[in-house]
Design a protein around this motif. Structure first.
Motif, PDB file in Angstrom:
ATOM      1  N   LYS A  51       0.826  -1.211   0.000  1.00  0.00           N
ATOM      2  CA  LYS A  51       0.000   0.000   0.000  1.00  0.00           C
ATOM      3  C   LYS A  51       0.860   1.261   0.000  1.00  0.00           C
ATOM      4  CE  LYS A  51      -4.204  -1.823   2.175  1.00  0.00           C
ATOM      5  NZ  LYS A  51      -3.823  -3.231   2.113  1.00  0.00           N
ATOM      6  N   VAL A  52       1.992   1.236   0.728  1.00  0.00           N
ATOM      7  CA  VAL A  52       2.858   2.418   0.800  1.00  0.00           C
ATOM      8  C   VAL A  52       3.466   2.716  -0.569  1.00  0.00           C
ATOM      9  CG1 VAL A  52       4.931   3.404   1.827  1.00  0.00           C
ATOM     10  CG2 VAL A  52       3.363   2.051   3.239  1.00  0.00           C
ATOM     11  N   ALA A  53       3.993   1.676  -1.216  1.00  0.00           N
ATOM     12  CA  ALA A  53       4.586   1.870  -2.545  1.00  0.00           C
ATOM     13  C   ALA A  53       3.530   2.308  -3.555  1.00  0.00           C
ATOM     14  CB  ALA A  53       5.252   0.576  -3.001  1.00  0.00           C
ATOM     15  N   SER A  54       2.328   1.767  -3.432  1.00  0.00           N
ATOM     16  CA  SER A  54       1.250   2.163  -4.341  1.00  0.00           C
ATOM     17  C   SER A  54       0.932   3.644  -4.189  1.00  0.00           C
ATOM     18  CB  SER A  54      -0.003   1.330  -4.053  1.00  0.00           C
ATOM     19  OG  SER A  54       0.231  -0.047  -4.279  1.00  0.00           O
ATOM     20  N   THR A  55       0.917   4.121  -2.952  1.00  0.00           N
ATOM     21  CA  THR A  55       0.661   5.543  -2.701  1.00  0.00           C
ATOM     22  C   THR A  55       1.777   6.400  -3.288  1.00  0.00           C
ATOM     23  OG1 THR A  55      -0.509   4.995  -0.650  1.00  0.00           O
ATOM     24  CG2 THR A  55       0.240   7.274  -0.923  1.00  0.00           C
ATOM     25  N   LEU A  56       3.018   5.941  -3.169  1.00  0.00           N
ATOM     26  CA  LEU A  56       4.163   6.707  -3.663  1.00  0.00           C
ATOM     27  C   LEU A  56       4.158   6.861  -5.178  1.00  0.00           C
ATOM     28  CD1 LEU A  56       7.027   5.321  -1.385  1.00  0.00           C
ATOM     29  CD2 LEU A  56       5.917   7.566  -1.254  1.00  0.00           C
ATOM     30  N   VAL A  57       3.585   5.873  -5.885  1.00  0.00           N
ATOM     31  CA  VAL A  57       3.549   5.967  -7.348  1.00  0.00           C
ATOM     32  C   VAL A  57       2.252   6.625  -7.844  1.00  0.00           C
ATOM     33  CG1 VAL A  57       5.074   3.995  -7.663  1.00  0.00           C
ATOM     34  CG2 VAL A  57       2.593   3.628  -7.604  1.00  0.00           C
ATOM     35  N   GLY A  58       1.449   7.171  -6.903  1.00  0.00           N
ATOM     36  CA  GLY A  58       0.294   7.962  -7.300  1.00  0.00           C
ATOM     37  C   GLY A  58      -1.045   7.248  -7.277  1.00  0.00           C
ATOM     38  N   ILE A  59      -1.092   6.041  -6.712  1.00  0.00           N
ATOM     39  CA  ILE A  59      -2.360   5.313  -6.628  1.00  0.00           C
ATOM     40  C   ILE A  59      -3.116   5.766  -5.386  1.00  0.00           C
ATOM     41  CG2 ILE A  59      -3.442   3.043  -6.351  1.00  0.00           C
ATOM     42  CD1 ILE A  59      -1.094   1.836  -7.872  1.00  0.00           C
ATOM     43  N   ASN A  60      -4.363   6.150  -5.555  1.00  0.00           N
ATOM     44  CA  ASN A  60      -5.222   6.530  -4.430  1.00  0.00           C
ATOM     45  C   ASN A  60      -5.795   5.254  -3.820  1.00  0.00           C
ATOM     46  OD1 ASN A  60      -7.328   7.399  -2.728  1.00  0.00           O
ATOM     47  ND2 ASN A  60      -7.679   9.227  -3.969  1.00  0.00           N
ATOM     48  N   VAL A  61      -5.210   4.809  -2.721  1.00  0.00           N
ATOM     49  CA  VAL A  61      -5.573   3.527  -2.125  1.00  0.00           C
ATOM     50  C   VAL A  61      -7.030   3.508  -1.682  1.00  0.00           C
ATOM     51  CG1 VAL A  61      -5.106   1.944  -0.212  1.00  0.00           C
ATOM     52  CG2 VAL A  61      -3.212   2.997  -1.441  1.00  0.00           C
ATOM     53  N   ASN A  62      -7.476   4.583  -1.037  1.00  0.00           N
ATOM     54  CA  ASN A  62      -8.867   4.638  -0.586  1.00  0.00           C
ATOM     55  C   ASN A  62      -9.848   4.538  -1.753  1.00  0.00           C
ATOM     56  OD1 ASN A  62      -8.394   4.878   2.219  1.00  0.00           O
ATOM     57  ND2 ASN A  62      -8.004   7.064   2.007  1.00  0.00           N
ATOM     58  N   LYS A  63      -9.512   5.200  -2.853  1.00  0.00           N
ATOM     59  CA  LYS A  63     -10.367   5.142  -4.039  1.00  0.00           C
ATOM     60  C   LYS A  63     -10.410   3.724  -4.606  1.00  0.00           C
ATOM     61  CE  LYS A  63     -10.891   7.083  -8.694  1.00  0.00           C
ATOM     62  NZ  LYS A  63     -10.323   8.033  -9.700  1.00  0.00           N
ATOM     63  N   ILE A  64      -9.278   3.040  -4.612  1.00  0.00           N
ATOM     64  CA  ILE A  64      -9.218   1.667  -5.138  1.00  0.00           C
ATOM     65  C   ILE A  64     -10.062   0.738  -4.271  1.00  0.00           C
ATOM     66  CG2 ILE A  64      -7.704  -0.310  -5.524  1.00  0.00           C
ATOM     67  CD1 ILE A  64      -7.499   1.867  -7.645  1.00  0.00           C
ATOM     68  N   ILE A  65      -9.981   0.911  -2.957  1.00  0.00           N
ATOM     69  CA  ILE A  65     -10.767   0.055  -2.052  1.00  0.00           C
ATOM     70  C   ILE A  65     -12.256   0.284  -2.271  1.00  0.00           C
ATOM     71  CG2 ILE A  65     -11.343  -0.362   0.365  1.00  0.00           C
ATOM     72  CD1 ILE A  65      -8.408   0.220   1.036  1.00  0.00           C
ATOM     73  N   THR A  66     -12.666   1.557  -2.362  1.00  0.00           N
ATOM     74  CA  THR A  66     -14.081   1.867  -2.592  1.00  0.00           C
ATOM     75  C   THR A  66     -14.545   1.323  -3.942  1.00  0.00           C
ATOM     76  OG1 THR A  66     -13.891   3.876  -1.262  1.00  0.00           O
ATOM     77  CG2 THR A  66     -15.779   3.722  -2.741  1.00  0.00           C
ATOM     78  N   THR A  67     -13.695   1.457  -4.959  1.00  0.00           N
ATOM     79  CA  THR A  67     -14.032   0.933  -6.288  1.00  0.00           C
ATOM     80  C   THR A  67     -14.194  -0.578  -6.253  1.00  0.00           C
ATOM     81  OG1 THR A  67     -12.821   2.746  -7.344  1.00  0.00           O
ATOM     82  CG2 THR A  67     -13.291   0.810  -8.694  1.00  0.00           C
ATOM     83  N   THR A  68     -13.349  -1.241  -5.486  1.00  0.00           N
ATOM     84  CA  THR A  68     -13.445  -2.697  -5.362  1.00  0.00           C
ATOM     85  C   THR A  68     -14.774  -3.105  -4.740  1.00  0.00           C
ATOM     86  OG1 THR A  68     -11.038  -2.865  -5.130  1.00  0.00           O
ATOM     87  CG2 THR A  68     -12.345  -4.753  -4.409  1.00  0.00           C
ATOM     88  N   PHE A  69     -15.183  -2.410  -3.695  1.00  0.00           N
ATOM     89  CA  PHE A  69     -16.485  -2.691  -3.089  1.00  0.00           C
ATOM     90  C   PHE A  69     -17.613  -2.434  -4.085  1.00  0.00           C
ATOM     91  CE2 PHE A  69     -14.437  -2.934   0.994  1.00  0.00           C
ATOM     92  CZ  PHE A  69     -15.317  -3.667   1.783  1.00  0.00           C
ATOM     93  N   ALA A  70     -17.488  -1.384  -4.877  1.00  0.00           N
ATOM     94  CA  ALA A  70     -18.527  -1.066  -5.859  1.00  0.00           C
ATOM     95  C   ALA A  70     -18.633  -2.161  -6.917  1.00  0.00           C
ATOM     96  CB  ALA A  70     -18.230   0.284  -6.519  1.00  0.00           C
ATOM     97  N   ILE A  71     -17.499  -2.627  -7.411  1.00  0.00           N
ATOM     98  CA  ILE A  71     -17.511  -3.696  -8.419  1.00  0.00           C
ATOM     99  C   ILE A  71     -18.085  -4.980  -7.834  1.00  0.00           C
ATOM    100  CG2 ILE A  71     -16.056  -5.184  -9.857  1.00  0.00           C
ATOM    101  CD1 ILE A  71     -14.177  -2.794 -10.203  1.00  0.00           C
ATOM    102  N   GLY A  72     -17.659  -5.309  -6.617  1.00  0.00           N
ATOM    103  CA  GLY A  72     -18.183  -6.504  -5.964  1.00  0.00           C
ATOM    104  C   GLY A  72     -19.687  -6.435  -5.768  1.00  0.00           C
ATOM    105  N   ALA A  73     -20.202  -5.261  -5.372  1.00  0.00           N
ATOM    106  CA  ALA A  73     -21.647  -5.094  -5.182  1.00  0.00           C
ATOM    107  C   ALA A  73     -22.379  -5.177  -6.515  1.00  0.00           C
ATOM    108  CB  ALA A  73     -21.928  -3.764  -4.503  1.00  0.00           C
ATOM    109  N   GLY A  74     -21.774  -4.647  -7.573  1.00  0.00           N
ATOM    110  CA  GLY A  74     -22.372  -4.772  -8.899  1.00  0.00           C
ATOM    111  C   GLY A  74     -22.466  -6.218  -9.348  1.00  0.00           C
ATOM    112  N   LEU A  75     -21.427  -6.995  -9.061  1.00  0.00           N
ATOM    113  CA  LEU A  75     -21.457  -8.430  -9.363  1.00  0.00           C
ATOM    114  C   LEU A  75     -22.563  -9.124  -8.573  1.00  0.00           C
ATOM    115  CD1 LEU A  75     -17.637  -9.280  -9.394  1.00  0.00           C
ATOM    116  CD2 LEU A  75     -19.161  -9.108 -11.362  1.00  0.00           C
ATOM    117  N   ALA A  76     -22.778  -8.675  -7.331  1.00  0.00           N
ATOM    118  CA  ALA A  76     -23.843  -9.251  -6.515  1.00  0.00           C
ATOM    119  C   ALA A  76     -25.200  -8.994  -7.155  1.00  0.00           C
ATOM    120  CB  ALA A  76     -23.802  -8.664  -5.103  1.00  0.00           C
ATOM    121  N   ALA A  77     -25.391  -7.817  -7.765  1.00  0.00           N
ATOM    122  CA  ALA A  77     -26.658  -7.518  -8.442  1.00  0.00           C
ATOM    123  C   ALA A  77     -26.871  -8.443  -9.626  1.00  0.00           C
ATOM    124  CB  ALA A  77     -26.669  -6.057  -8.897  1.00  0.00           C
ATOM    125  N   ILE A  78     -25.805  -8.697 -10.390  1.00  0.00           N
ATOM    126  CA  ILE A  78     -25.928  -9.626 -11.518  1.00  0.00           C
ATOM    127  C   ILE A  78     -26.216 -11.036 -11.010  1.00  0.00           C
ATOM    128  CG2 ILE A  78     -24.706 -10.644 -13.488  1.00  0.00           C
ATOM    129  CD1 ILE A  78     -23.122  -8.039 -13.699  1.00  0.00           C
TER     130      ILE A  78
END
Length: 295
Positions: A178-205
């Motif tokens: 997570k630390v290295a990901s943040t250093l290269v410009g990845i928004n970790v919180n955004k990725i986690i929220t996006t993952t939950f969103a994708i997982g919930a979308g799969l649940a709808a399907i």
């Protein structure tokens, strides 16, 4: 042979539902090493959304399957709110706290549905009217084949998304460091929220696939289906997307074969015996990897 072919098709259909649900567990665990036991309840939310939206689509003369779009939107909203309100505040407080929070959210969603919708089962109106197809003398309902195809296509698209897109690569990078990901410009919180969103979308399907085959839904659907999907994720190797797919399909086939060729009431016991066996013999599952932690 006819009976076996029908059983395998029904098993693959049920297994594809388990696999899509297991993908939600696997994606969240792969990112933040947490079992989201509320994930099964997202399917319940999607099922009730379909129950209320399908008549609206019919009233306005729109294709009934458009209701799936509404179900995806509602499930994503519930998934993101669950992550932001319940999981984000306890993210750094250890696995036990996260586990208890996930169990608590599952109970909140289940009992909230009980208060809002009641305990009586609801029959979701059919979205598809497809003929039965004869294959080697076996009659296979068109809905069964359609849901199987949808499940396989969604799983294939998700695999390509994770492997080749920029967002997918970021989702694979975050759990590595997570630390290295943040250093290269990845928004970790955004990725986690996006993952939950994708997982919930799969649940709808998955809810669409479930209601197409089994019609009836109730507030307890999430915990029963969620536990089966959890077994599938552990069987395939929790944290592994291909493992979740394989585990779900295998579990679905095993359950149907047990129902058909053994005592029908024993399939639940067989499911959880598989979980115990996998944890004893190969805790990482079929495709899982041993994860070492830095100290």
């Amino acid at each position: 042979m006819t009976k076996l072919i029908q059983s395998l098709m029904y098993g693959l259909n049920l297994g594809s539902i388990y696999a899509l649900t297991a993908l939600g567990y696997t994606m969240v665990y792969g990112i933040i090493r947490m079992i989201n036991f509320a994930h099964g309840d997202f399917i319940m939310v999607g099922g009730f959304t379909l129950f209320y939206v399908i008549p609206v689509m019919s009233y306005f003369g729109l294709p009934l399957w458009f209701a799936v779009v509404a179900a995806i939107g509602v499930c994503i909203l519930v998934g993101v709110l669950t992550e932001q309100i319940a999981y984000k505040p306890v993210r750094g407080q250890g696995p036990t706290t996260a586990l208890i929070t996930a169990l608590g959210m599952s109970l909140v969603l289940e009992n909230g549905a009980l208060v809002v919708f009641g305990s009586a089962p609801r029959n979701v109106p059919p979205m598809f009217n497809l003929p039965t197809i004869n294959f080697l003398g076996a009659g296979i309902p068109g809905q069964t084949i359609l849901t199987l195809i949808i499940g396989l296509v969604v799983m294939g698209v998700l695999t390509l998304f994770i492997r080749y897109t920029k967002l997918g690569k970021a989702m694979r990078a975050v759990p590595e460091d997570k630390v290295a990901s943040t250093l290269v410009g990845i928004n970790v919180n955004k990725i986690i929220t996006t993952t939950f969103a994708i997982g919930a979308g799969l649940a709808a399907i998955a809810s669409m696939m479930y209601t197409t085959s089994y019609v009836s839904i109730k507030n307890e659907l999430g915990i029963s289906l969620g536990l089966k999907a959890f077994v599938a994720a552990v069987l395939g190797g929790i944290g592994s997307i291909p493992g979740a797919m394989i585990g779900g399909l295998l579990l679905g086939i095993v359950e149907i074969l047990v129902k058909v060729y053994m005592l029908p009431g024993t399939y639940e016991a067989v499911t959880y015996l598989i979980l115990i066996f996998v944890l004893l013999v190969k805790p990482t599952g079929l495709l899982g990897k041993v994860i070492s932690e830095k100290v």
